[in-house]
Design an enzyme around this catalytic site. Sequence first.
Site, PDB file in Angstrom:
ATOM      1  N   ARG A 185      48.866  32.978  34.674  1.00 15.94           N
ATOM      2  CA  ARG A 185      49.199  33.360  36.050  1.00 15.94           C
ATOM      3  C   ARG A 185      50.433  32.568  36.488  1.00 15.94           C
ATOM      4  NH1 ARG A 185      43.730  32.807  35.833  1.00 15.94           N
ATOM      5  NH2 ARG A 185      42.550  34.706  36.303  1.00 15.94           N
ATOM      6  N   HIS A 240      52.704  39.068  38.564  1.00 16.82           N
ATOM      7  CA  HIS A 240      51.527  39.360  37.749  1.00 16.82           C
ATOM      8  C   HIS A 240      51.845  40.377  36.647  1.00 16.82           C
ATOM      9  CE1 HIS A 240      47.546  37.772  37.815  1.00 16.82           C
ATOM     10  NE2 HIS A 240      46.966  38.951  37.715  1.00 16.82           N
ATOM     11  N   HIS A 278      37.855  37.848  32.123  1.00 14.01           N
ATOM     12  CA  HIS A 278      37.297  39.015  32.810  1.00 14.01           C
ATOM     13  C   HIS A 278      35.822  39.162  32.443  1.00 14.01           C
ATOM     14  CE1 HIS A 278      41.484  41.112  33.245  1.00 14.01           C
ATOM     15  NE2 HIS A 278      41.295  40.167  34.139  1.00 14.01           N
ATOM     16  N   TYR A 293      42.996  46.514  34.019  1.00 19.98           N
ATOM     17  CA  TYR A 293      43.938  45.461  34.390  1.00 19.98           C
ATOM     18  C   TYR A 293      45.270  45.610  33.661  1.00 19.98           C
ATOM     19  CZ  TYR A 293      45.537  40.597  35.024  1.00 19.98           C
ATOM     20  OH  TYR A 293      46.252  39.474  35.340  1.00 19.98           O
ATOM     21  N   LYS A 330      43.059  29.365  39.513  1.00 17.57           N
ATOM     22  CA  LYS A 330      42.069  30.308  40.029  1.00 17.57           C
ATOM     23  C   LYS A 330      40.646  29.987  39.559  1.00 17.57           C
ATOM     24  CE  LYS A 330      41.059  35.204  40.515  1.00 17.57           C
ATOM     25  NZ  LYS A 330      41.518  36.574  40.234  1.00 17.57           N
ATOM     26  N   ARG A 335      51.905  38.683  33.194  1.00 20.85           N
ATOM     27  CA  ARG A 335      50.573  38.484  32.604  1.00 20.85           C
ATOM     28  C   ARG A 335      50.007  39.804  32.079  1.00 20.85           C
ATOM     29  NH1 ARG A 335      45.889  35.063  32.950  1.00 20.85           N
ATOM     30  NH2 ARG A 335      44.029  36.124  33.725  1.00 20.85           N
TER      31      ARG A 335
END
Length: 183
Positions: free
Chosen positions: A37, A131, A157, A166, A61, A134
């Site tokens: 990230r 993002h 995830h 994603y 995160k 990533r």
Amino acid sequence: MNEVQPIRNIKHINAIKKALHGRDQLLFIFGINSGLRISDILKIKVGDVRDKDSIVVQETKTSKPKRFVFNHSIKNAVSEIVPATADDNEYLFKSRKGDNKPISRVAAWRILNDAADRAGVADKIGALGTHSLRKSFGYHAYKNGTDITLLQSIFNHSSQKDTLRYIGINQDMIDEVYVNINL
């Protein structure tokens, strides 16, 4: 707010790379090759990467430690772009404003979008954000044969379905079915 997409086309990735120089090019190369990230990338200091083969970052995160090995692209970019005179305590993506502070997430977003404009690919790649780096890592890893369960673990995830969505694979697969059925 638009959901950002991975950069799917290698030609677009290379065009953006060519539109960047110095610290900004290193940011793009590091982001697209690490799967981290942006909040974790911006915390990295010169000493964390100089003459190293890997790094462990504490994910902002998740608060989990994450180790990854530097590939040749990251190693080459670090050796070519980071000045030999840079202090190990300097941020790798140091802001030009103030003393030893990293650039902001907004500055990183501007760098990427300005480069996409200069490269002439902004209208071809969809919504672009920090993002996207990533997601592009995940997209290309999957397309190169990386198992989805491994990517799920890399991204932390909870389901394979989340990982496929994603990285933009689900819609690509659906689109491919439609394109390939010509009865």
